[in-house]
Design a protein around this motif. Sequence first.
Motif, short mmCIF file in Angstrom:
data_model
loop_
_atom_site.label_atom_id
_atom_site.label_comp_id
_atom_site.label_asym_id
_atom_site.label_seq_id
_atom_site.Cartn_x
_atom_site.Cartn_y
_atom_site.Cartn_z
N ASP A 1 0.76 -4.83 4.37
CA ASP A 1 1.58 -3.86 3.40
C ASP A 1 0.73 -2.59 3.11
OD1 ASP A 1 4.13 -5.06 3.26
OD2 ASP A 1 3.23 -6.37 1.87
N THR B 1 6.18 3.79 3.66
CA THR B 1 5.71 2.33 3.52
C THR B 1 5.65 1.62 4.88
OG1 THR B 1 6.08 1.94 1.20
CG2 THR B 1 6.17 0.26 2.74
N GLY C 1 5.50 -2.23 5.93
CA GLY C 1 5.48 -3.57 5.40
C GLY C 1 6.96 -4.06 5.55
N ALA D 1 8.44 -4.89 0.57
CA ALA D 1 7.55 -3.50 0.42
C ALA D 1 8.40 -2.28 0.41
CB ALA D 1 6.45 -3.54 1.35
N SER E 1 3.84 -8.26 -1.78
CA SER E 1 4.51 -7.21 -1.39
C SER E 1 5.10 -6.36 -2.43
CB SER E 1 5.44 -7.52 -0.53
OG SER E 1 5.11 -8.24 0.84
#
Lengths: 384, 129
Positions: B40, B60, B62, B66, B108
């Motif tokens: 992540d 992001t 992930g 996440a 996460s």
Amino acid sequence: MEERIYLDHAAAMPVHPGVARFCRQFPDGFAGNPSTIYREGLQAQEAVATARERVAALVGTSAPDSIIFTSGATESNNIAIRGAALRNRKFGKRVVASATEHISVLNPAKDIQKGGFALTLAPVDRFGTIDLDALAAAVTPGTVITSIHHANNEIGTIQPIREVSAIVHEQGGLLHVDATDAAGRIPIDVERDGIDLLTLSGNQLGGPDGVGALYIRPGVRVQPVLVGGGQERGLRPGTENVFAIACMGEAARLAGEEMAGESKRLAAIRDRLIAGITGIEEAYLTGHPEERLPHHASFRFSRIEGESIQLAMDMLGIAVATGSACTSRTLEASHVLLAIGLAHAEAHGSMVATLGRRNSMDEVPRIVGAVGETVKRLRAITPL
Amino acid sequence: MADQIGYSQKVMEHFMNPHNVGVIENPDGYGKVGNPVCGDIMEIFIKVKDDVIEDIRFRTFGCGSAIATSSMVTDMARGKTLEEALKITRDDVATELEGLPPKKMHCSNLAADALHAAIEDYREKQKKE
């Protein structure tokens, strides 16, 4: 609403319709215990014996007694590794396994280290094929058992089992092959391939969950993991799961009958999927390009993460697998993808599609389109 | 949550249509947390006016949680004073998302950390000026 497309047959298979038809003949299961001698018991005994013959035939042995039924591939792998290593410890206390074995092989192999066994993990190349020279160096004269899967569930690579067998037997040890993913998809012949112990899963043949089998070459000694009433030659005590065993037998029969045609059909779909998906920017095939299971297509995508891929595909109506750390119980990156040399960030972005009977060529454009849309969506968010 | 693995409806909404995605050129504050090994990586950009978060964007790499937590934390922080935004915790983000699966709570759920890092960065820059 569009139909769902299921592409995770390596995780769980729907029961084959022919198997379901067979199972429905016994709506109340089997009344008798196979250990008894009255009529109901004998009927149950016969159902188990028939299943044993059918499973034996699928893997190329003429000795049905070499098959024992278990609760599944995990139990078969445990009996094979622990049972053979402990029973034959006088031969030597080294165990060898490929680095890409399933966790149900790796964990018993690691666990018996507590009992004084040493474990060597044999490396694979970037396609996931076992490195035969490294294997030859790893298998020492005291290597009691070597465990190499017939094919890998995450990357689909098929191993050169005959060559592996020659290396293992040159040192006098035993070869265990986990054929969970290969059986019913590619021909297996324990005689020709020189296999001493072979793991099978009932579900992966199109049968029910909760049943598996272990082939044990006649003459090979194995000690039980569970002890009890002595069923299955003492190696799997407890009253037989007769209904599931009978259904697994039918699954093995049908798998053998349909394998050639079905594998050819699925391989054609697989190849179209691979061609379509690897056409997406920064999308790569994982595993071997040719020596791979006919129903298996696996990929990695740079700069995006596998669980997100899985979720986004699910929203588009398609079930796929991923080796992403985020979906594992341990939150660790896939040991298979690390073993073929991928960096952690690369290993996170994997997607696996395993085909089955209900999949068709007509689905390919929708699958490829959904993957393309998913990749584009996630790449728009990524900081990498 | 009854389902230990699956995500809440709210998480899926934010995952499928994340809010405040993107980059702010010349941000007043920038925070980045996570690493490729854990899988992540989140970055948050903020624009600050009179001690208030006027604009906020994220990117992001992930899993579902996440992405959803990043989307949620940016919604929560927008329009807040820096003091208020610093009080947003990981648990607050999870609560707003109607919960996260237990194993996702730590690995996460870094979005609040990224927000705090962006605010810290802003304050460091202010000190230098």
